[in-house]
Enzyme design. Structure first.
Site, short mmCIF file in Angstrom:
data_model
loop_
_atom_site.label_atom_id
_atom_site.label_comp_id
_atom_site.label_asym_id
_atom_site.label_seq_id
_atom_site.Cartn_x
_atom_site.Cartn_y
_atom_site.Cartn_z
N GLU A 1 -6.85 4.44 7.99
CA GLU A 1 -6.66 5.88 7.77
C GLU A 1 -7.90 6.50 7.17
O GLU A 1 -8.25 7.64 7.48
CB GLU A 1 -5.41 6.09 6.89
CG GLU A 1 -4.13 5.79 7.67
CD GLU A 1 -2.95 5.30 6.85
OE1 GLU A 1 -2.95 5.45 5.62
OE2 GLU A 1 -2.01 4.75 7.47
N GLY B 1 3.09 -1.16 4.25
CA GLY B 1 3.03 0.27 3.95
C GLY B 1 4.41 0.80 3.61
O GLY B 1 4.90 0.65 2.49
N GLY B 2 5.07 1.40 4.59
CA GLY B 2 6.35 2.08 4.37
C GLY B 2 7.37 1.26 3.59
O GLY B 2 8.01 1.77 2.66
N SER C 1 3.77 -2.15 10.24
CA SER C 1 5.22 -2.15 10.47
C SER C 1 5.90 -3.46 10.06
O SER C 1 6.84 -3.91 10.71
CB SER C 1 5.54 -1.80 11.93
OG SER C 1 5.08 -0.49 12.24
N ASN D 1 0.87 -1.18 0.00
CA ASN D 1 0.00 0.00 0.00
C ASN D 1 0.90 1.23 0.00
O ASN D 1 1.52 1.55 1.01
CB ASN D 1 -0.90 -0.02 1.24
CG ASN D 1 -1.75 1.23 1.38
OD1 ASN D 1 -1.76 2.07 0.48
ND2 ASN D 1 -2.43 1.36 2.50
N TRP D 2 0.97 1.89 -1.15
CA TRP D 2 1.90 3.03 -1.29
C TRP D 2 1.35 4.28 -0.62
O TRP D 2 2.06 5.29 -0.53
CB TRP D 2 2.18 3.30 -2.77
CG TRP D 2 2.87 2.16 -3.48
CD1 TRP D 2 3.27 0.95 -2.94
CD2 TRP D 2 3.26 2.12 -4.86
NE1 TRP D 2 3.87 0.18 -3.90
CE2 TRP D 2 3.88 0.86 -5.08
CE3 TRP D 2 3.14 3.01 -5.93
CZ2 TRP D 2 4.38 0.48 -6.35
CZ3 TRP D 2 3.63 2.64 -7.18
CH2 TRP D 2 4.25 1.40 -7.38
N LYS D 3 0.11 4.25 -0.20
CA LYS D 3 -0.53 5.42 0.43
C LYS D 3 -0.34 6.68 -0.45
O LYS D 3 -0.30 6.55 -1.66
CB LYS D 3 0.00 5.59 1.86
CG LYS D 3 -0.16 4.29 2.67
CD LYS D 3 0.04 4.45 4.14
CE LYS D 3 -0.13 3.09 4.82
NZ LYS D 3 -0.06 3.16 6.28
N GLY E 1 2.71 2.20 10.83
CA GLY E 1 3.65 3.31 10.69
C GLY E 1 4.37 3.67 11.97
O GLY E 1 4.99 4.72 12.06
N GLU F 1 -5.06 -5.06 10.42
CA GLU F 1 -4.07 -4.01 10.63
C GLU F 1 -4.39 -3.27 11.93
O GLU F 1 -5.20 -2.32 11.92
CB GLU F 1 -4.10 -3.01 9.46
CG GLU F 1 -3.77 -3.63 8.12
CD GLU F 1 -3.16 -2.60 7.17
OE1 GLU F 1 -2.02 -2.81 6.75
OE2 GLU F 1 -3.80 -1.58 6.89
N HIS G 1 -9.48 0.97 4.87
CA HIS G 1 -8.20 1.18 5.57
C HIS G 1 -8.44 2.07 6.79
O HIS G 1 -9.25 3.00 6.74
CB HIS G 1 -7.17 1.82 4.63
CG HIS G 1 -5.79 1.78 5.20
ND1 HIS G 1 -5.37 2.68 6.15
CD2 HIS G 1 -4.77 0.92 5.00
CE1 HIS G 1 -4.12 2.37 6.49
NE2 HIS G 1 -3.73 1.32 5.82
P1 13P Z 1 3.21 0.37 7.63
O1 13P Z 1 3.74 -0.92 7.02
O2 13P Z 1 3.92 1.58 7.16
O3 13P Z 1 3.10 0.26 9.10
O4 13P Z 1 1.70 0.53 7.08
C1 13P Z 1 0.83 -0.53 7.16
C2 13P Z 1 -0.39 -0.19 6.41
O5 13P Z 1 -1.17 0.68 6.81
C3 13P Z 1 -0.63 -0.91 5.14
O6 13P Z 1 -1.92 -0.68 4.68
#
Ligand code: 13P
Length: 253
Positions: free
Chosen positions: A98, A233-234, A212, A11-13, A172, A166, A96
């Site tokens: 967020e 994510g990251g 993470s 997930n590149w956000k 994050g 998640e 998600h």
């Molecule tokens: P991180 O891997 O950056 O913690 O993000 C997880 C995430 O929200 C994937 O959708």
């Protein structure tokens, strides 16, 4: 670990220009072709979907959107409908945390998105997870099971669904859940899916862990019986790191 095919999704956000996304997608397509046993999905922002889809065409890498409207078309400024994703994405992230926290998406809205996505042939990647307060209060299992049930209200596409657990507190933060914590909740989610969809369908649904995840900590998650991969994510923005996660997963299966 299970007999289900593992999935590593990125997930590149809200990151990457179209050009950066093309480069990242091309690197992931090239690096993951040696690991056909792992299903790899990348989820760029809307503006980079076409370039990413082009960069991975001819490879097994799949492309997902990060969100979608439950409406078909019309006066919904800023929204993107399922038909606009045709030819660009095979998957879509819905719910998600967020989006739930910052854009007020309710379980009901998430369920409507999942139903609409499935109706047009997109596979939803449905995200659920408790916040820190809920975890501390000891109510995580009930909260996440309830969230899953409500976010799948009206859903019937059991053969085409990915679920991602998640925990909000692990996203994050660099503080991933422990593999035991992930297995506990993911096992509960599979039971909830079983009551919704039947045991056979629930057995076949891939449930991912997210929060993470990196190349160093992926192994023990994948080793758990109900965890079928990761939503990253990251670390999905760094091609070498992401490909190491794919490679580690391939090695363990
Ligand atoms: P991180 O891997 O950056 O913690 O993000 C997880 C995430 O929200 C994937 O959708």
């Amino acid at each position: 670990m299970s007999s289900r095919k593992p999935v590593i999704a990125g997930n590149w956000k809200m990151n990457t220009t179209p050009a950066e996304g093309r480069e990242l997608a091309a690197a992931i397509a090239a690096g993951s072709k040696n690991h056909p046993g792992v299903e790899v999905i990348i989820c760029p922002p809307f503006t980079g979907l076409a370039q990413a889809a082009d960069a991975v065409s001819g490879s097994a890498v799949e492309v997902g959107a990060q969100n979608v409207s439950s409406e078909e078309s019309g006066a919904f400024t800023g929204e993107v409908s399922v038909s606009m994703l045709a030819g660009l994405a095979t998957h879509v992230i819905v719910g998600h945390s967020e989006r739930r926290a910052m854009y007020c998406e309710t379980d009901e809205a998430v369920a409507a998105k999942a139903v609409t996505a499935h109706a047009t042939g997109l596979t939803p990647i449905l995200c659920v997870g408790e916040d820190l307060e809920t975890r501390k209060s000891g109510d995580a299992v009930a909260a996440v099971r309830g969230q899953l049930r409500a976010s799948l209200d009206g859903y019937t596409g059991w053969g085409s669904l990915l679920v991602a657990y998640e925990p909000v507190w692990a996203i994050g933060t660099g503080a991933a859940a422990s593999p035991q914590q992930a297995q506990e909740i993911v096992g509960e989610l599979r039971q909830e899916l079983s009551s919704l969809a039947g045991a056979d369908a629930a057995e076949a649904i891939r449930i991912l862990y997210g929060g993470s995840v990196n190349a160093t900590n992926i192994g023990p998650f994948i080793d758990r019986p109900d965890v079928d991969g990761a939503l990253v994510g990251g670390a999905s923005l760094k091609p070498d790191e992401f490909l190491r996660i794919v490679e580690m997963t391939a090695r363990l299966y």
